[in-house]
Design an enzyme around this catalytic site. Structure first.
Site, PDB file in Angstrom:
ATOM      1  N   HIS A  55      13.457 -59.723  74.315  1.00  0.00           N
ATOM      2  CA  HIS A  55      12.323 -60.548  73.925  1.00  0.00           C
ATOM      3  C   HIS A  55      12.089 -60.457  72.417  1.00  0.00           C
ATOM      4  CE1 HIS A  55      10.230 -56.615  74.690  1.00  0.00           C
ATOM      5  NE2 HIS A  55       9.709 -56.935  73.513  1.00  0.00           N
TER       6      HIS A  55
HETATM    7  P1  TYD Z   1       8.596 -54.464  79.533  1.00  0.00           P
HETATM    8  O1  TYD Z   1       8.081 -55.565  78.677  1.00  0.00           O
HETATM    9  O2  TYD Z   1       9.460 -54.825  80.684  1.00  0.00           O
HETATM   10  O3  TYD Z   1       9.368 -53.394  78.640  1.00  0.00           O
HETATM   11  P2  TYD Z   1      10.697 -53.614  77.718  1.00  0.00           P
HETATM   12  O4  TYD Z   1      10.456 -54.817  76.898  1.00  0.00           O
HETATM   13  O5  TYD Z   1      10.781 -52.381  76.904  1.00  0.00           O
HETATM   14  O6  TYD Z   1      11.867 -53.738  78.630  1.00  0.00           O
HETATM   15  O7  TYD Z   1       7.345 -53.614  80.047  1.00  0.00           O
HETATM   16  C1  TYD Z   1       7.338 -52.897  81.277  1.00  0.00           C
HETATM   17  C2  TYD Z   1       5.943 -52.990  81.893  1.00  0.00           C
HETATM   18  O8  TYD Z   1       4.982 -52.309  81.101  1.00  0.00           O
HETATM   19  C3  TYD Z   1       5.465 -54.415  82.055  1.00  0.00           C
HETATM   20  O9  TYD Z   1       4.784 -54.501  83.284  1.00  0.00           O
HETATM   21  C4  TYD Z   1       4.463 -54.594  80.935  1.00  0.00           C
HETATM   22  C5  TYD Z   1       3.918 -53.182  80.756  1.00  0.00           C
HETATM   23  N1  TYD Z   1       3.489 -52.845  79.388  1.00  0.00           N
HETATM   24  C6  TYD Z   1       2.154 -52.538  79.164  1.00  0.00           C
HETATM   25  O10 TYD Z   1       1.308 -52.568  80.077  1.00  0.00           O
HETATM   26  N2  TYD Z   1       1.778 -52.188  77.902  1.00  0.00           N
HETATM   27  C7  TYD Z   1       2.659 -52.134  76.872  1.00  0.00           C
HETATM   28  O11 TYD Z   1       2.269 -51.790  75.735  1.00  0.00           O
HETATM   29  C8  TYD Z   1       4.042 -52.466  77.123  1.00  0.00           C
HETATM   30  C9  TYD Z   1       5.061 -52.435  76.010  1.00  0.00           C
HETATM   31  C10 TYD Z   1       4.406 -52.827  78.400  1.00  0.00           C
END
Ligand code: TYD
Length: 152
Positions: A55
């Site tokens: 992303h």
């Molecule tokens: P995700 O966006 O999949 O992580 P990455 O981009 O590192 O692969 O995030 C995993 C989960 O955590 C998703 O349900 C969103 C949540 N999240 C939060 O609640 N707060 C945050 O600051 C972040 C980064 C993710």
């Protein structure tokens, strides 16, 4: 892979205050961290072979530090790309807005800590690579080559 750091990204060497007991690194907002800190999260317990991220953010700025173990970050602003291995608690990578990122090659026990200048906001995410490229005015990806880059 061009290995040119995308615009708005930089590697920052952090000062470690070591002595005979070991090492200590301190981070303060608007000092070592190039923004006021609004949020901290960390990624750990990563299963072997996992690729995370996929992303870009419209507005968010972040600073990533692998405080234990190592991982590799692929960065892409639509024009320049780089793969940066974070393998030291003293090596920080600042990532500006509108940069596509993918994290991979986490070693067992790796802990990737990320400081951010805004609270979590799903509407700040761009999760479609083609849409991201269109938004940054990047040329169309040649047929047969598609994001994500880690496992094309
Ligand atoms: P995700 O966006 O999949 O992580 P990455 O981009 O590192 O692969 O995030 C995993 C989960 O955590 C998703 O349900 C969103 C949540 N999240 C939060 O609640 N707060 C945050 O600051 C972040 C980064 C993710």
């Amino acid at each position: 892979m061009d290995d040119v750091l995308p615009a708005g990204c930089a590697l920052i060497e952090l000062r470690s205050r070591g002595d005979a007991r070991g090492q200590l690194i301190a981070l303060e907002g608007d000092r070592e961290v190039p923004f006021a800190i609004a949020r901290v999260y960390y990624i750990y317990g990563t299963a072997p072979g996992t690729v995370r991220g996929h992303h870009a953010h419209r507005a968010l700025n972040q600073l990533a530090i692998c405080v234990a173990g190592s991982c590799t970050m692929l960065l892409d602003d639509g024009h320049a790309r780089a793969r940066i291995t974070l393998d030291s608690p003293a090596r920080a990578l600042s990532i500006g807005s509108m940069v596509w990122r993918e994290m991979h090659d986490f070693t067992p026990g790796a802990v990737l800590m990320v400081l951010a200048d805004r609270a979590y906001d799903e509407s700040d995410y761009i999760r479609d690579y083609d849409r991201f490229r269109a938004l940054v005015g990047a040329p169309e990806v040649p047929a047969g080559i598609r994001g994500p880059h880690v496992h094309p």
